[in-house]
Design a protein around this motif. Structure first.
Motif, PDB file in Angstrom:
ATOM      1  N   SER A   1      11.193   8.406   9.067  1.00  0.00           N
ATOM      2  CA  SER A   1      11.710   9.575   8.350  1.00  0.00           C
ATOM      3  C   SER A   1      10.811  10.800   8.500  1.00  0.00           C
ATOM      4  N   LEU A   2       9.608  10.599   9.015  1.00  0.00           N
ATOM      5  CA  LEU A   2       8.636  11.687   9.132  1.00  0.00           C
ATOM      6  C   LEU A   2       8.797  12.437  10.446  1.00  0.00           C
ATOM      7  N   ASP A   3       8.223  13.648  10.495  1.00  0.00           N
ATOM      8  CA  ASP A   3       8.271  14.380  11.753  1.00  0.00           C
ATOM      9  C   ASP A   3       7.369  13.690  12.774  1.00  0.00           C
ATOM     10  N   ALA A   4       7.576  14.000  14.033  1.00  0.00           N
ATOM     11  CA  ALA A   4       6.918  13.290  15.133  1.00  0.00           C
ATOM     12  C   ALA A   4       5.396  13.333  15.042  1.00  0.00           C
ATOM     13  N   LYS A   5       4.826  14.460  14.681  1.00  0.00           N
ATOM     14  CA  LYS A   5       3.361  14.580  14.643  1.00  0.00           C
ATOM     15  C   LYS A   5       2.755  13.750  13.514  1.00  0.00           C
ATOM     16  N   ALA A   6       3.382  13.741  12.349  1.00  0.00           N
ATOM     17  CA  ALA A   6       2.894  12.924  11.238  1.00  0.00           C
ATOM     18  C   ALA A   6       3.007  11.450  11.594  1.00  0.00           C
ATOM     19  N   ARG A   7       4.134  11.074  12.183  1.00  0.00           N
ATOM     20  CA  ARG A   7       4.355   9.685  12.606  1.00  0.00           C
ATOM     21  C   ARG A   7       3.300   9.264  13.623  1.00  0.00           C
TER      22      ARG A   7
ATOM     23  N   SER B   1      -2.093  17.503   8.123  1.00  0.00           N
ATOM     24  CA  SER B   1      -1.573  18.805   7.713  1.00  0.00           C
ATOM     25  C   SER B   1      -1.532  18.930   6.175  1.00  0.00           C
ATOM     26  N   ASN B   2      -2.656  18.588   5.544  1.00  0.00           N
ATOM     27  CA  ASN B   2      -2.826  18.658   4.088  1.00  0.00           C
ATOM     28  C   ASN B   2      -1.845  17.791   3.301  1.00  0.00           C
ATOM     29  N   THR B   3      -1.306  16.766   3.928  1.00  0.00           N
ATOM     30  CA  THR B   3      -0.429  15.810   3.261  1.00  0.00           C
ATOM     31  C   THR B   3      -1.054  14.427   3.402  1.00  0.00           C
ATOM     32  N   TYR B   4      -1.052  13.678   2.298  1.00  0.00           N
ATOM     33  CA  TYR B   4      -1.641  12.346   2.276  1.00  0.00           C
ATOM     34  C   TYR B   4      -0.534  11.301   2.357  1.00  0.00           C
ATOM     35  N   TYR B   5      -0.523  10.559   3.467  1.00  0.00           N
ATOM     36  CA  TYR B   5       0.459   9.516   3.692  1.00  0.00           C
ATOM     37  C   TYR B   5      -0.190   8.170   3.432  1.00  0.00           C
TER      38      TYR B   5
ATOM     39  N   HIS C   1       5.602  -0.738   2.709  1.00  0.00           N
ATOM     40  CA  HIS C   1       6.361   0.494   2.508  1.00  0.00           C
ATOM     41  C   HIS C   1       5.385   1.665   2.518  1.00  0.00           C
ATOM     42  N   GLY C   2       5.931   2.856   2.577  1.00  0.00           N
ATOM     43  CA  GLY C   2       5.086   4.036   2.615  1.00  0.00           C
ATOM     44  C   GLY C   2       5.549   5.088   1.632  1.00  0.00           C
ATOM     45  N   PHE C   3       4.661   6.031   1.383  1.00  0.00           N
ATOM     46  CA  PHE C   3       4.980   7.147   0.486  1.00  0.00           C
ATOM     47  C   PHE C   3       3.980   8.267   0.733  1.00  0.00           C
ATOM     48  N   ILE C   4       4.326   9.432   0.241  1.00  0.00           N
ATOM     49  CA  ILE C   4       3.408  10.563   0.282  1.00  0.00           C
ATOM     50  C   ILE C   4       2.672  10.566  -1.042  1.00  0.00           C
TER      51      ILE C   4
END
Length: 116
Positions: free
Chosen positions: A19-25, A59-63, A83-86
């Protein structure tokens, strides 16, 4: 370097990562591979006796991907991402840990039933 364990993404973890953008993934998968090679609590941290956290900041987001170990196969050690979350706060919410524990419980129940 020696790979210490194999990481397997279970259904909800796959859905989250996809579900995440390519760079975050890409960054999350890079950190999961890196955690296989080195012991770094910034990447892979124990939360309780059963649940661990694969950690990524991009990018200042914690996954976060919660995970557990399966060492029942004497040939291969597995880490299964549940599972994952922000993450929005410093502390991982108890409900996320409980969710990971429940997925872990179901995984081992199914494993036992399949081996009978």
């Amino acid at each position: 370097m020696v790979v210490r364990f194999k990481v397997i993404f279970l259904g909800e973890a796959i859905d989250f990562v996809e579900s995440l953008d390519a760079k975050a993934r890409e960054k999350i998968l890079y950190n999961a591979r890196k955690a296989q090679l080195i012991n770094d609590p910034e990447l892979f941290k124990k939360l309780n006796e059963q649940i661990w956290e694969l950690r990524t900041k991009y990018s200042n987001t914690y996954y976060r991907l919660l995970a557990f170990w399966d060492k029942s196969d004497k040939k291969e050690t597995l880490v299964l991402a549940t599972h994952g979350f922000i993450k929005r706060t410093k502390k991982t919410k108890a409900k996320e840990i409980k969710r990971a524990e429940e997925i872990r419980r179901i995984y081992f129940e199914q494993k036992i039933n399949n081996n009978e």
